[in-house]
Structure formats: structure tokens, C-alpha cells
Design an enzyme around this catalytic site. Structure first.
Site, PDB file in Angstrom:
ATOM      1  N   CYS A 135       8.064  -0.734   3.938  1.00 42.74           N
ATOM      2  CA  CYS A 135       7.679  -1.986   4.593  1.00 42.74           C
ATOM      3  C   CYS A 135       8.767  -3.038   4.390  1.00 42.74           C
ATOM      4  CB  CYS A 135       6.351  -2.484   4.035  1.00 42.74           C
ATOM      5  SG  CYS A 135       5.823  -4.042   4.778  1.00 42.74           S
ATOM      6  N   CYS A 138       7.528  -6.553   3.783  1.00 39.60           N
ATOM      7  CA  CYS A 138       7.039  -6.811   2.420  1.00 39.60           C
ATOM      8  C   CYS A 138       8.196  -6.919   1.425  1.00 39.60           C
ATOM      9  CB  CYS A 138       6.125  -5.683   1.932  1.00 39.60           C
ATOM     10  SG  CYS A 138       4.993  -5.034   3.145  1.00 39.60           S
ATOM     11  N   ASP A 139       9.155  -6.037   1.534  1.00 36.12           N
ATOM     12  CA  ASP A 139      10.146  -5.892   0.454  1.00 36.12           C
ATOM     13  C   ASP A 139      11.568  -6.311   0.824  1.00 36.12           C
ATOM     14  OD1 ASP A 139       8.148  -4.863  -1.152  1.00 36.12           O
ATOM     15  OD2 ASP A 139       8.447  -2.828  -0.436  1.00 36.12           O
TER      16      ASP A 139
END
Ligand code: NDP
Length: 314
Positions: A135, A138-139
């Protein structure tokens, strides 16, 4: 044993718990079956920095624990078991858990989620959270001014690469074919980005690094005469090769798309069976975010409540 409920929620990620909060606050006394990974995918990540309301970020596990407590506070009955059989052919619906208990439900909200597809390399497990991610949204932030790679050639891979290209100094796309599968527009955007380089006809066969990912082992032209192997130094390795929705028990009972995602009558969460609703990643091949899953969980609980009011003769 046979139990009865007005609302059965299957699954316990942000969608399931949010459905639980809304349904219990509407006095529907829902039952929520947590499944075999209580809290869902987010319990596998470390810090969540993009959920509104947490300026300092929050651990995935902590957020799920809080959501669970919030559900219980308003009267959701949480059951630490998995639903493994459903019969949606008539109402009320008859479902069965992995202990053989039968749950008779007037409405069902499905929030079983999806899992990112991985290549199946043992190194993906070894470096998960240490450079391996599925992701970018997200990261990606952890890889500012670093070198990263995205595996895959579809829409998701292109979107992830474009997103990462605004943060990382260099983005490689590792694509097994000699072309991308993504839409023409996304392909053009990728081709126009100076810091994205596409490695066509390449497969990653492993990762290396001391305390985290320092590079990937790559094979170009796998199995062909001109096959070549090389190491690609990088710090982030992002998988974007598709997701697998956890919907196998609904096959034949609900309308699913070709990938197995539950089809809903957008903007509602209604499925092809009246009284059955779906929320979160099991019905969302595109956004797949905790906050969007929570939003559909809320909508599903409200849809179920309205359905129960309209069918109060049940
Ligand atoms: P896709 O299935 O479309 O693409 C998966 C990609 O991963 C393909 O390039 C595929 O290669 C590659 N791949 C699969 N398995 C492997 C493997 N083992 N090793 C190497 N490469 C592999 O998945 P997406 O997640 O990209 O998209 C899912 C759906 O969501 C699609 O319908 C897409 O259009 C949609 N979507 C739309 C968006 C938008 O419109 N903005 C954004 C994101 C998704 P190959 O081509 O060789 O099979």
C-alpha cells in the site's frame, strides 16, 4: 445451538466495526463475527498516519482495539469465530459458524475484506514492514527521497508508482510482460514521469538486505535464451499485483464480479439479495482505504436499519 439476530455482521476490519457501532447505537443489538484475523488487514501494518483524527498517527492494532471497544460499549455482541456457510435463498437468512452453531439473521452485513496478492517469495514475509508493502498510500511517506520499486503493470501499479514518484527520488516498475495492462491515460502519465523507470520483461525472485530491504534480485527474460540476472538496489518494495477479496463462501449466493468482489447497488451497500449488504474492501476494488471502508460500514448499518423498518412484518 441456534441464535437469532436482527443484524449479523461478518468481518471485523474498519467496515465491520463501524457497522457494529452504528447498528448497536440504532438499538439493533447486532452480532459481529470477527473471523480468523480479528481487526483485519490493519492489524498487520505498523503505523497508520492517514486516518483523519490522529495527528500523530496510530498503530493499526491499537486503532482496531479501540474500534472493537467502541462497538462493545454500545451493545454489539462480538463473537470470536468465523462464519463458514451462508444460505441467502430465503429470509431470514441461515448462517453457520465454524463450530456448527446456526445464526438466523434478518439482515446480514458482509465486511470480510480482501488480501493483497503477494508474489509468494519467502523474502516478502521476512521483510514485511521492513521495506515490503502492498500500500503506497499507507507507507509511501517513509520512502521520501529513497529508491523504491513497484511490482505490477495494472492500474493500481501505475497509480502507486505515480504516487510514489512524488515522494521517492526514483521509482522502478517491475513488469513481467513487455507492456502495461493499465489504462492508456495512466500509462501516459507514467511514461511522462522522469523519475519512473519501467523494467519490462522482469521478475523479482528475491530480496536482500541486513536490517531491511536493500535491493531485489531480478531476472529479465525469464526462461528465454537471453535470460539475464541482476541486483537492483532499492529500499522500498511495493506489491501491486491485485487483491483477493474474501468472498468464496458467497459464490453462487450473491452477484460477484469477475475478480470475486461483491457487486453493490452504488451509492447504497445493497447486494443482489434484498437484506444482504456489503461494505469495505470485499466490495471495493478501487479505493481500499481504512477510512473509505469505515464509511461504507456506516452506510451498510443505515441501509440495514432502513430495510428492517420497511420489513417490520418479518
Ligand atoms: P490487475 O489485475 O488489473 O493488474 C495486476 C498486474 O499485476 C498486472 O500487470 C499483472 O501482470 C501483474 N501480476 C499479477 N500477478 C503477477 C505476478 N505473480 N508476478 C508479476 N506480476 C503479476 O490489478 P489492479 O489491482 O491493478 O486492478 C484491479 C482492478 O481495479 C482493475 O479492474 C483496474 O482497472 C481497477 N482499478 C482502477 C483504477 C482506476 O481506474 N483509477 C485504479 C486501480 C484499480 P499481467 O498483465 O502480466 O497479468
Amino acid at each position: 445451538m441456534e441464535k437469532h439476530t436482527k443484524v449479523l455482521i461478518i468481518g471485523s476490519g474498519p467496515a465491520g466495526y463501524t457497522a457494529g457501532i452504528y447498528a448497536s447505537r440504532a438499538n439493533l443489538s447486532p452480532m459481529l463475527y470477527e473471523g480468523d484475523q480479528p481487526g483485519g488487514q490493519l492489524t498487520q501494518t505498523t503505523e497508520i498516519e492517514n486516518f483523519p483524527g490522529y495527528p500523530e498517527g496510530i498503530l493499526g492494532q491499537e486503532m482496531m482495539d479501540d474500534l472493537r471497544k467502541q462497538c462493545e460499549r454500545y451493545g454489539t455482541e462480538i463473537v470470536s469465530r468465523t462464519i463458514d456457510k451462508v444460505d441467502f435463498s430465503k429470509r431470514p437468512f441461515v448462517c453457520q459458524d465454524d463450530r456448527g452453531d446456526v445464526i438466523v439473521a434478518e439482515t446480514v452485513i458482509i465486511c470480510t475484506g480482501a488480501k493483497a496478492r503477494y508474489l509468494g517469495l519467502s523474502d516478502e514475509e521476512k521483510y514485511r514492514g521492513l521495506g515490503v508493502s502492498a500500500c503506497a498510500t499507507c507507507d509511501g511517506f517513509f520512502y521520501r527521497k529513497r529508491t523504491v520499486a513497484v511490482v505490477g503493470g495494472g492500474d493500481t501499479a501505475c497509480e502507486e508508482a505515480l504516487y510514489l514518484s512524488t515522494l521517492a527520488s526514483k521509482v522502478y516498475m517491475i513488469v513481467r510482460k513487455d507492456h502495461l495492462r493499465a489504462s492508456h491515460t495512466l500509462q501516459q502519465r507514467v511514461f511522462n514521469k522522469e523519475n519512473i523507470e519501467i523494467l519490462f520483461k522482469c521478475n523479482a525472485t528475491g530480496l536482500y538486505g541486513e536490517d531491511g530491504v536493500e535491493g531485489a534480485h531480478i531476472v529479465r527474460h525469464l526462461g528465454e535464451e537471453k535470460e539475464e540476472r541482476f541486483d537492483l538496489p532499492l529500499e522500498g518494495f511495493f506489491l501491486a499485483i491485485g487483491h483477493i477479496p474474501a468472498t468464496h463462501i458467497f459464490r453462487g449466493q450473491l452477484d460477484l464480479d469477475g475478480e470475486g468482489y461483491i457487486r453493490v447497488q452504488s451509492p447504497t451497500t445493497r447486494t443482489s439479495v434484498e437484506g444482504v449488504f456489503a461494505a469495505g474492501d470485499c466490495a471495493d476494488p478501487i479505493y481500499r482505504q481504512a477510512v473509505s471502508a469505515a464509511g461504507t460500514g456506516c452506510r451498510a448499518a443505515m441501509d440495514a436499519e432502513r430495510f428492517l423498518v420497511d420489513h417490520s412484518d418479518l
